[in-house]
Design a protein around this motif. Structure first.
Motif, PDB file in Angstrom:
ATOM      1  N   ALA A 162       0.838  -1.195   0.000  1.00  0.00           N
ATOM      2  CA  ALA A 162       0.000   0.000   0.000  1.00  0.00           C
ATOM      3  C   ALA A 162       0.873   1.245   0.000  1.00  0.00           C
ATOM      4  O   ALA A 162       1.908   1.297   0.673  1.00  0.00           O
ATOM      5  N   SER A 163       0.454   2.242  -0.762  1.00  0.00           N
ATOM      6  CA  SER A 163       1.180   3.518  -0.799  1.00  0.00           C
ATOM      7  C   SER A 163       0.174   4.637  -0.536  1.00  0.00           C
ATOM      8  O   SER A 163      -0.634   4.533   0.383  1.00  0.00           O
ATOM      9  N   ASP A 164       0.197   5.706  -1.324  1.00  0.00           N
ATOM     10  CA  ASP A 164      -0.634   6.878  -1.049  1.00  0.00           C
ATOM     11  C   ASP A 164      -2.123   6.528  -1.051  1.00  0.00           C
ATOM     12  O   ASP A 164      -2.585   5.656  -1.785  1.00  0.00           O
ATOM     13  N   LEU A 165      -2.863   7.245  -0.237  1.00  0.00           N
ATOM     14  CA  LEU A 165      -4.306   7.054  -0.102  1.00  0.00           C
ATOM     15  C   LEU A 165      -4.980   8.418  -0.220  1.00  0.00           C
ATOM     16  O   LEU A 165      -4.543   9.391   0.401  1.00  0.00           O
ATOM     17  N   THR A 166      -6.034   8.496  -1.022  1.00  0.00           N
ATOM     18  CA  THR A 166      -6.822   9.724  -1.138  1.00  0.00           C
ATOM     19  C   THR A 166      -8.272   9.413  -0.791  1.00  0.00           C
ATOM     20  O   THR A 166      -8.849   8.450  -1.306  1.00  0.00           O
ATOM     21  N   LEU A 167      -8.843  10.220   0.098  1.00  0.00           N
ATOM     22  CA  LEU A 167     -10.248  10.071   0.491  1.00  0.00           C
ATOM     23  C   LEU A 167     -11.051  11.240  -0.059  1.00  0.00           C
ATOM     24  O   LEU A 167     -10.585  12.382  -0.048  1.00  0.00           O
ATOM     25  N   PHE A 168     -12.250  10.944  -0.520  1.00  0.00           N
ATOM     26  CA  PHE A 168     -13.182  11.972  -0.948  1.00  0.00           C
ATOM     27  C   PHE A 168     -14.409  11.843  -0.050  1.00  0.00           C
ATOM     28  O   PHE A 168     -15.239  10.943  -0.243  1.00  0.00           O
ATOM     29  N   LEU A 169     -14.484  12.714   0.949  1.00  0.00           N
ATOM     30  CA  LEU A 169     -15.570  12.659   1.923  1.00  0.00           C
ATOM     31  C   LEU A 169     -16.771  13.459   1.417  1.00  0.00           C
ATOM     32  O   LEU A 169     -16.612  14.570   0.896  1.00  0.00           O
ATOM     33  N   SER A 170     -17.967  12.892   1.584  1.00  0.00           N
ATOM     34  CA  SER A 170     -19.201  13.557   1.178  1.00  0.00           C
ATOM     35  C   SER A 170     -20.109  13.706   2.398  1.00  0.00           C
ATOM     36  O   SER A 170     -20.910  12.818   2.691  1.00  0.00           O
ATOM     37  N   PRO A 171     -19.985  14.823   3.144  1.00  0.00           N
ATOM     38  CA  PRO A 171     -20.840  15.014   4.323  1.00  0.00           C
ATOM     39  C   PRO A 171     -22.255  15.383   3.913  1.00  0.00           C
ATOM     40  O   PRO A 171     -22.470  16.133   2.957  1.00  0.00           O
ATOM     41  N   LEU A 172     -23.232  14.842   4.654  1.00  0.00           N
ATOM     42  CA  LEU A 172     -24.642  15.093   4.371  1.00  0.00           C
ATOM     43  C   LEU A 172     -25.333  15.633   5.610  1.00  0.00           C
ATOM     44  O   LEU A 172     -25.040  15.210   6.735  1.00  0.00           O
TER      45      LEU A 172
END
Length: 499
Positions: A162-172
């Motif tokens: 595993a290397s870089d991780l990107t999260l795309f958070l969608s708050p509701l």
């Protein structure tokens, strides 16, 4: 100056010299299955940059990856999932936006190593359903989805890390509507000293192949922006990497189009009468468009799109194809248009110019035509989207000085925009109308008229903007089908545009 859209045939995984092929596949004939492999449960420590600051976070990666493989045969990870515990400060930040829950998408970079060769693949689009955050100090998201297979071209011991991780958070919010902002991008890097090793795979020599038969890999070819170009031709046994899109997707698209044209010249087809199955749906699209003469690109969207799926469904058993015709209309502020887009460019190559552009949909709805070839086990599907837009320009500044172009500055005739995309259903890859993905094409910008409050500057804008060769790339989120609002794709999400 705005960065230009990179026009490239590279896929989501990086092309490199070596003996590793990464390809999108959920089920491949002859794949080394992970069904009997020992369970995978690896904690990986990250430092993640949230808007509130950098915080430590651990991703627990689970699933199964075969411990053994054979050169030339795909190794297939199964049931891959990430458990992500959001730190308390991040949860508090989301709550401060008025969020009652949060969903996410995770994109994980995985490095494949065999001997001296390495290849990177994107385990992207891992989806986490919404979790409530009200009254919670910490929240755990569970992201899962299909990931690419790996094919190792020679024998040896391979590792996946595993290397870089990107999260795309969608708050509701509590009522299910998006907060402001509607999406938060979080970039994570491995914590110093963190071991991201997920699995090792002992790759055996393929039957009938002797040792030392491969060829030396060609060095990577550098391209602009630090990327690498696809090798023109790999030596026998040399490693390759391919991304989640099928290799040569554009070539397959053209071949499919030629096949359909050939069918039209063959025996009389026998399509069934069109079957109307109109189904309402919605989604968002976002992307970039180059303005060739101004040496820059403008961001388009995110734009809301109302879709009517399957206005007509036309099966044709004689040609082993079926065609689906759908329609779509943009919606912004009660009008059929994309949100206004502001871009900064270099007019004539040296003069900084800022302008706001509006693309207003004219004529009928956008036409979406998808053709699938049912005789191919991969279920290839190619899609053509056509629409017409009136391009309007306002709020122009040249070298910091306002240029009053008036309220009626627009193209003399509509822009006729056509986008193309290709995908497969088995395994899922590329673009399909339901799943979304990226599509691209070129735009011809007509001459301008009605520009100028005190004097007509239409010819100035025409000479600096109008013309062909303007590359456009649009990314569509999965459809939220309105008769299935319990789907993870509802409410409609906003995609991250790709360059």
């Amino acid at each position: 100056m705005a960065a230009r859209v990179r026009r490239t045939t590279r896929h989501s995984s990086r092309f490199a010299a070596g003996s590793i092929l990464i390809a999108a596949a959920t089920f491949l004939p002859g794949a080394e299955s992970a069904a009997d492999a020992p369970g995978l449960e690896v904690p990986v420590d990250y430092t993640c940059r949230f808007p509130s600051g950098s915080h430590a976070m651990t991703a627990v990666i689970t699933g199964s990856i075969p411990a053994d493989g054979t050169a030339g045969r795909p190794v297939e990870p199964r049931d891959i999932a990430l458990a992500l515990e959001l730190p308390a400060p991040a949860v508090a930040e989301l709550a401060g936006l008025g969020a009652g829950s949060v969903s996410a998408r995770a994109d994980l970079t995985v490095v494949h190593t065999l001997g001296d060769e390495t290849a990177t693949a994107n385990w992207s689009g891992l989806s986490a359903s919404a979790q409530g955050i009200t009254g919670q100090e910490q929240v755990t998201l569970h992201a899962e989805g299909s990931v690419p297979t790996a094919t190792f071209g020679s024998a040896g011991t391979a590792t996946l890390s595993a290397s870089d991780l990107t999260l795309f958070l969608s708050p509701l919010q509590e009522d299910g509507s998006p907060t402001e902002p509607a999406a938060i991008e979080v970039e994570c890097g491995l914590t110093d000293g963190s071991d991201g090793t997920l699995a090792t795979v002992v790759v055996a020599e393929a039957e009938g192949e002797g040792e030392g038969e491969g060829a030396e890999a060609e060095p990577e070819k550098p391209v602009e922006n630090g990327g690498t170009a696809e090798p023109e031709e790999a030596a026998p046994g040399a490693p390759r990497i391919e991304g989640r899109l099928p290799a040569g997707a554009r070539e397959k698209l053209e071949a499919a189009r030629q096949d359909v044209e050939a069918l039209a010249d063959g025996p009389d087809p026998c399509p069934f009468p069109p079957i109307p199955l109109p189904t309402p749906a919605d989604t968002y699209v976002a992307g970039y468009t180059n303005v060739e003469k101004m040496d820059g690109a403008a961001l388009l969207g995110p734009a809301h799109l109302n879709v009517t799926l399957m206005k007509e469904y036309i099966p044709d058993p004689c040609t082993s194809t079926f065609k689906v015709l759908s329609e779509a209309e943009f919606e912004y502020g009660g009008r059929r248009q994309l949100p206004p887009a502001q871009g900064t460019f270099l007019t004539y190559g040296f003069m900084p110019t800022t302008a706001t552009m509006e693309l207003i949909q004219v004529g009928g709805p956008a036409q979406i035509e998808s053709v699938s070839v049912t005789s191919d086990p991969a279920m290839p599907e190619y899609t053509t989207v056509t629409a017409e837009f009136d391009l309007r320009i306002r709020d122009v500044e040249v070298n910091g000085v306002p240029l009053d172009v008036g309220a009626g500055c627009h193209t003399v005739k509509p822009i006729k925009q056509t986008l193309h995309a290709f995908g497969t259903g088995n395994p899922p890859s590329g673009y399909t109308v339901n799943r979304g993905g990226s599509m691209d094409g070129e735009t011809y910008i007509p001459a301008f008229t009605g520009c100028g409050a005190d004097e007509d500057v239409s010819s100035l804008l025409t000479s600096s903007i109008s013309g062909g060769g303007n590359y456009i790339k649009i990314t569509q989120a999965p459809l939220c089908v309105l008769n299935d609002t319990a789907s993870v794709d509802c409410p409609a999400k906003k995609p991250t545009p790709e360059r």
